[in-house]
Design an enzyme around this catalytic site. Sequence first.
Site, PDB file in Angstrom:
ATOM      1  N   GLY A  60      58.732  91.767  63.001  1.00  0.00           N
ATOM      2  CA  GLY A  60      58.385  90.849  64.076  1.00  0.00           C
ATOM      3  C   GLY A  60      58.951  89.470  63.788  1.00  0.00           C
ATOM      4  O   GLY A  60      59.195  89.114  62.640  1.00  0.00           O
ATOM      5  N   GLN A  65      59.447  80.418  64.743  1.00  0.00           N
ATOM      6  CA  GLN A  65      60.207  80.661  63.515  1.00  0.00           C
ATOM      7  C   GLN A  65      61.675  80.292  63.668  1.00  0.00           C
ATOM      8  O   GLN A  65      62.385  80.180  62.671  1.00  0.00           O
ATOM      9  CB  GLN A  65      60.061  82.116  63.074  1.00  0.00           C
ATOM     10  CG  GLN A  65      58.652  82.438  62.608  1.00  0.00           C
ATOM     11  CD  GLN A  65      58.541  83.868  62.181  1.00  0.00           C
ATOM     12  OE1 GLN A  65      58.249  84.751  62.971  1.00  0.00           O
ATOM     13  NE2 GLN A  65      58.787  84.105  60.900  1.00  0.00           N
ATOM     14  N   CYS A 110      56.548  87.363  55.400  1.00  0.00           N
ATOM     15  CA  CYS A 110      56.960  86.613  56.583  1.00  0.00           C
ATOM     16  C   CYS A 110      58.395  86.136  56.387  1.00  0.00           C
ATOM     17  O   CYS A 110      58.754  85.693  55.293  1.00  0.00           O
ATOM     18  CB  CYS A 110      56.019  85.428  56.775  1.00  0.00           C
ATOM     19  SG  CYS A 110      56.405  84.399  58.193  1.00  0.00           S
ATOM     20  N   LEU A 111      59.175  86.212  57.440  1.00  0.00           N
ATOM     21  CA  LEU A 111      60.562  85.750  57.380  1.00  0.00           C
ATOM     22  C   LEU A 111      60.652  84.260  57.064  1.00  0.00           C
ATOM     23  O   LEU A 111      61.659  83.796  56.542  1.00  0.00           O
ATOM     24  CB  LEU A 111      61.279  86.046  58.699  1.00  0.00           C
ATOM     25  CG  LEU A 111      61.461  87.531  59.027  1.00  0.00           C
ATOM     26  CD1 LEU A 111      61.911  87.699  60.474  1.00  0.00           C
ATOM     27  CD2 LEU A 111      62.446  88.176  58.065  1.00  0.00           C
ATOM     28  N   HIS A 153      49.799  89.162  63.489  1.00  0.00           N
ATOM     29  CA  HIS A 153      50.606  88.264  62.646  1.00  0.00           C
ATOM     30  C   HIS A 153      51.467  87.355  63.518  1.00  0.00           C
ATOM     31  O   HIS A 153      51.515  86.139  63.311  1.00  0.00           O
ATOM     32  CB  HIS A 153      51.475  89.109  61.707  1.00  0.00           C
ATOM     33  CG  HIS A 153      52.380  88.316  60.821  1.00  0.00           C
ATOM     34  ND1 HIS A 153      52.205  88.241  59.457  1.00  0.00           N
ATOM     35  CD2 HIS A 153      53.484  87.564  61.086  1.00  0.00           C
ATOM     36  CE1 HIS A 153      53.148  87.477  58.933  1.00  0.00           C
ATOM     37  NE2 HIS A 153      53.952  87.050  59.896  1.00  0.00           N
ATOM     38  N   GLU A 154      52.147  87.948  64.510  1.00  0.00           N
ATOM     39  CA  GLU A 154      53.037  87.154  65.372  1.00  0.00           C
ATOM     40  C   GLU A 154      52.241  86.223  66.285  1.00  0.00           C
ATOM     41  O   GLU A 154      52.648  85.081  66.519  1.00  0.00           O
ATOM     42  CB  GLU A 154      53.970  88.060  66.174  1.00  0.00           C
ATOM     43  CG  GLU A 154      54.890  88.926  65.329  1.00  0.00           C
ATOM     44  CD  GLU A 154      55.661  88.174  64.249  1.00  0.00           C
ATOM     45  OE1 GLU A 154      56.035  87.001  64.466  1.00  0.00           O
ATOM     46  OE2 GLU A 154      55.874  88.750  63.168  1.00  0.00           O
ATOM     47  N   HIS A 157      51.459  83.089  64.607  1.00  0.00           N
ATOM     48  CA  HIS A 157      52.571  82.123  64.611  1.00  0.00           C
ATOM     49  C   HIS A 157      52.527  81.248  65.864  1.00  0.00           C
ATOM     50  O   HIS A 157      52.853  80.058  65.805  1.00  0.00           O
ATOM     51  CB  HIS A 157      53.926  82.836  64.553  1.00  0.00           C
ATOM     52  CG  HIS A 157      54.373  83.178  63.178  1.00  0.00           C
ATOM     53  ND1 HIS A 157      54.504  82.241  62.169  1.00  0.00           N
ATOM     54  CD2 HIS A 157      54.733  84.367  62.632  1.00  0.00           C
ATOM     55  CE1 HIS A 157      54.917  82.833  61.070  1.00  0.00           C
ATOM     56  NE2 HIS A 157      55.067  84.124  61.317  1.00  0.00           N
TER      57      HIS A 157
END
Length: 185
Positions: A60, A65, A110-111, A153-154, A157
């Site tokens: 995701g 991000q 996480c990215l 999770h997304e 963000h």
Amino acid sequence: MILMKDIVRDGHPALRKKTSNMTFPLSAADQQLAADLLEYVINSQDDEMVEMYKIRPGIGIAAPQVNEDKRMFAIYLIDEEDKEVSFVAVNPKIISHSVEKTYISSGEGCLSVDEVIEGYVPRYTRITATGFHPDGTAFKMRLKGLTAIAFQHELDHLNGVMFYDHINKVNPFADIPDAVPYDRV
């Protein structure tokens, strides 16, 4: 195409800001952003693309991000029933959730976070979510397992919350009441 250099890292102010709702119809730029977010997560699960473009795998990615104040994220994964889950969510919300919780026993990543942060991240086992596809059509989904975890999770963000905010600061691996570990990662 989104590359690692385009993804903001932990500490960037965009990751701590609550995003703004989007209006429809989406602009051409916002439609392109939706396509680019989904393209990233699909490419990031292809070994050749990972090697060629030096991108990190993920399931995701959210607009903040890539430093965009947009209430949008993309998810791409293969679920517990070996079904492909692939969508972009615009203005998503969780409208109901299970009492039972879950967590990924190996932890979340996480990215935007380069280091490993250990600990259990409590998530709802099942959620019902609403939102819109980039073309403006509404959706209502019942999600479970990894898809529900990724959605939460997304969505975090979009609200300026990082996964590690949920980890118990005193004991990162403390038992989570009413939680069953999710181990298929």
